[in-house]
Motif scaffolding. Structure first.
Motif, short mmCIF file in Angstrom:
data_model
loop_
_atom_site.label_atom_id
_atom_site.label_comp_id
_atom_site.label_asym_id
_atom_site.label_seq_id
_atom_site.Cartn_x
_atom_site.Cartn_y
_atom_site.Cartn_z
N GLU A 371 -1.69 -14.93 17.01
CA GLU A 371 -1.15 -15.20 15.68
C GLU A 371 -1.41 -14.02 14.76
O GLU A 371 -0.52 -13.61 13.98
CB GLU A 371 -1.76 -16.47 15.09
N LEU A 375 1.63 -11.96 12.97
CA LEU A 375 1.73 -11.85 11.52
C LEU A 375 1.65 -10.40 11.07
O LEU A 375 2.40 -9.97 10.19
CB LEU A 375 0.61 -12.66 10.85
N ILE A 414 -7.32 -14.62 9.36
CA ILE A 414 -5.98 -15.16 9.57
C ILE A 414 -5.48 -15.88 8.31
O ILE A 414 -4.28 -15.80 7.99
CB ILE A 414 -5.98 -16.11 10.78
N GLU A 415 -6.35 -16.57 7.60
CA GLU A 415 -5.93 -17.30 6.41
C GLU A 415 -5.34 -16.35 5.37
O GLU A 415 -4.30 -16.65 4.76
CB GLU A 415 -7.12 -18.07 5.82
N ARG A 418 -1.98 -15.20 6.57
CA ARG A 418 -0.97 -16.24 6.37
C ARG A 418 -0.53 -16.28 4.91
O ARG A 418 0.66 -16.44 4.61
CB ARG A 418 -1.54 -17.59 6.77
N GLU A 419 -1.51 -16.16 4.01
CA GLU A 419 -1.19 -16.20 2.58
C GLU A 419 -0.20 -15.09 2.21
O GLU A 419 0.78 -15.34 1.49
CB GLU A 419 -2.48 -16.04 1.75
N ASN A 422 3.33 -15.72 4.00
CA ASN A 422 4.10 -16.85 3.48
C ASN A 422 4.69 -16.58 2.09
O ASN A 422 5.75 -17.10 1.76
CB ASN A 422 3.23 -18.11 3.44
#
Length: 533
Positions: A371, A375, A414-415, A418-419, A422
């Motif tokens: 992931e 990303l 990863i968070e 992702r932020e 997105n």
């Protein structure tokens, strides 16, 4: 007498034209000698492995002679493999030469890929640049398979375009005098020799080179002048982009461009961005895995390292104290003590920082690594700063965004990744960095400059990836993936080695302390209560 070069693995592939024929040949040779650690780190072979799986050299070469038959030998750097390694070894073993030399695949690559788009002609660099399948790097069989891939997918179409359709033609082509089309040294380094048609200064330099008293330099200069004489007065138009793909990945592996049209240039820039994203993701994933292994070993061995380094520090300052005491007296010698305390505190801070950094290098699951890689590739394709090389304000926004992306990548966050993925615009606004502009109206010259920049980054990253994979730390990572208990074993081995060193250091430190006490009649100043170690 030059020390012999022992062959520990021999591999070959019979070819019919450009196509492999039958199964490859591969054998390991046991010469009954020690393998230097630096060689083992590169090829992975140890004396134990060769004693277990290797065969007697005479038996291996007899089998190779049967396999090769009367076919000529082709190798990547044939003169080294044959003249410097195999022929001397066969002579040392009392064997007749096997087969006969064919053409050198390295020389073929140098001539057909001139000027080399990958920056250099190292086999693994070309493999990565042209996105050929990953083989066993630095093993004989892996290198043979990579040479076959290079011949089939990259060199064959270029050779056939020149009418080089037979082995004899290829041999003649590779043995003919040749020099790179770009000057490799001197004040004109990097320039195409053809520019001498319109540049009197370069023309004069080539004539000076041709008249050199050094025969090699003179031969080079004369060759360039002969090539110039064969050209028309007007420089030839440079060919369009050459793009070669092995069918691996999502985009073509780019070679080089010559005065392309805008639309085509935009296409290769997009492909270069894709390639850069793939390479960076690959490097990042492997680099992070190596860092995790280093961090794991550091945690296992930290107390040993600290004890050893503190003893080294004590020895260094006790020696300095004694030197100062004997030449300048006790008062000056006492000034060494606060210097020692400062150095000790700095060492402790460095260990705390190293421990904090090691803690950040967490080992991600396979799903998390995939992931993170996905990303990152998405973000670098969309928001790379080079998109706005012509707009400094927008480029600054992109650079800030990519700094955050890269930091999240390096920390395995990863968070945060992702932020950003997105809602990149919202992320920028929350940071107060402005917004993104996706217009792309750069002029042709700026696009060429952008393409050159991307290619330079790709080449630099290929070198970094190659250096990483040749490092000792990468070998530790590779072995740890093959054997789950490997890190425990290597940590135990390293701790024993460090403890042995500590024992020697303690003996030396004690002797220095006793010498200080004998000379001053007072306890060693480096063992006072304030010394926390």
């Amino acid at each position: 007498i030059k020390a012999p070069i022992y062959v520990v693995e021999l591999a070959a592939q019979r070819m019919r034209g450009w196509e492999p024929e039958g199964e490859p040949f591969q054998r390991m040779l046991n010469h009954g000698i020690e393998i230097p650690p630096e060689a083992s780190r590169v090829n992975g072979y140890t004396r134990e492995i060769l004693e277990r799986d290797g065969e007697a050299p005479h038996a291996v070469y007899a089998a190779f002679a049967d396999y090769a038959g009367d076919r000529p030998l082709v190798a990547y750097n044939l003169s080294y493999d044959l003249d410097s390694v195999l022929l001397p070894e066969w002579a040392r073993l009392g064997l007749d030469a096997i087969s006969r030399p064919g053409f050198c695949a390295l020389r073929l690559a140098q001539r057909l890929l001139d000027p080399v788009p990958a920056g250099n002609h190292k086999l693994q660099t070309l493999r990565q640049f042209y996105r050929l399948p990953a083989r066993g790097a630095h093993t004989a069989l892996g290198d043979v398979e990579t040479v076959v891939d290079l011949l089939q997918n990259v060199l064959r179409p270029l050779a056939e375009a020149r009418g080089l359709n037979t082995r004899e033609a290829l041999t003649t082509f590779t043995q003919a005098p040749w020099y790179p089309s770009r000057i490799a040294f001197g004040k004109h380094k990097g320039r195409a020799f053809r520019e001498a048609l319109t540049d009197p200064d370069l023309q004069a330099w080539l004539q000076w080179l041709a008249s050199s008293s050094n025969s090699r330099s003179a031969q080079m200069g004369r060759w360039y002048l002969e090539q110039l004489a064969a050209l028309d007065e007007e420089p030839e138009h440079e060919p369009p982009i050459i793009a070669i793909s092995s069918g691996q990945g999502t985009g073509p592996a780019l070679a080089h461009y010559r005065n392309p049209e805008r639309e085509r240039l935009q296409q290769v820039i997009a492909a270069a961005r894709e390639r850069l994203a793939d390479l960076t993701a690959e490097y990042t994933q492997e680099h992070q895995a190596v860092e995790v292994v280093r961090a794991s070993l550091f945690e296992r061995l930290r107390t040993h390292y600290e004890r050893r380094d503190h003893l080294r520090l004590k020895i260094e300052y006790r020696r300095r104290y004694l030197d100062t005491l004997l030449t300048e007296g006790e008062e000056e010698a006492e000034t060494v003590r606060p210097e020692y305390e400062q150095a000790r505190d700095e060492t402790e801070r460095e260990y705390e920082e190293a421990a904090a950094e090691a803690a950040e290098n967490k080992d991600l699951s396979d799903e998390e690594r995939q992931e993170l890689k996905t990303l990152w590739r998405k973000l670098v394709r969309l928001y790379h700063p080079d998109r706005f090389a012509h707009d400094p304000e927008q480029q600054d926004t992109y650079e800030r965004l990519m700094q955050s992306v890269n930091q999240a990548r390096d920390q395995g966050d990863i968070e945060r990744m992702r932020e950003i993925a997105n809602d990149p615009t919202g992320f920028l606004q929350r940071q107060g960095w402005g917004s993104l502009d996706f217009s792309d109206e750069a002029e042709l010259a700026k696009l060429r400059q952008l393409y050159d920049s991307l290619q330079a980054r790709i080449l630099s990253l290929l070198e970094e990836l190659s250096d990483l994979r040749e490092s000792h730390d990468y070998e530790l990572y590779r072995l740890s993936t093959e054997r789950p208990d490997f890190l425990d074993e290597i940590a135990l081995q390293m701790s024993d080695e460090i403890e042995a060193e500590i024992a020697d250091l303690e003996t030396e430190a004690k002797a220095l302390a006793e010498e200080i006490e004998q000379l001053t009649g007072a306890p060693d100043p480096f063992d006072r209560a304030t010394d926390r170690a």
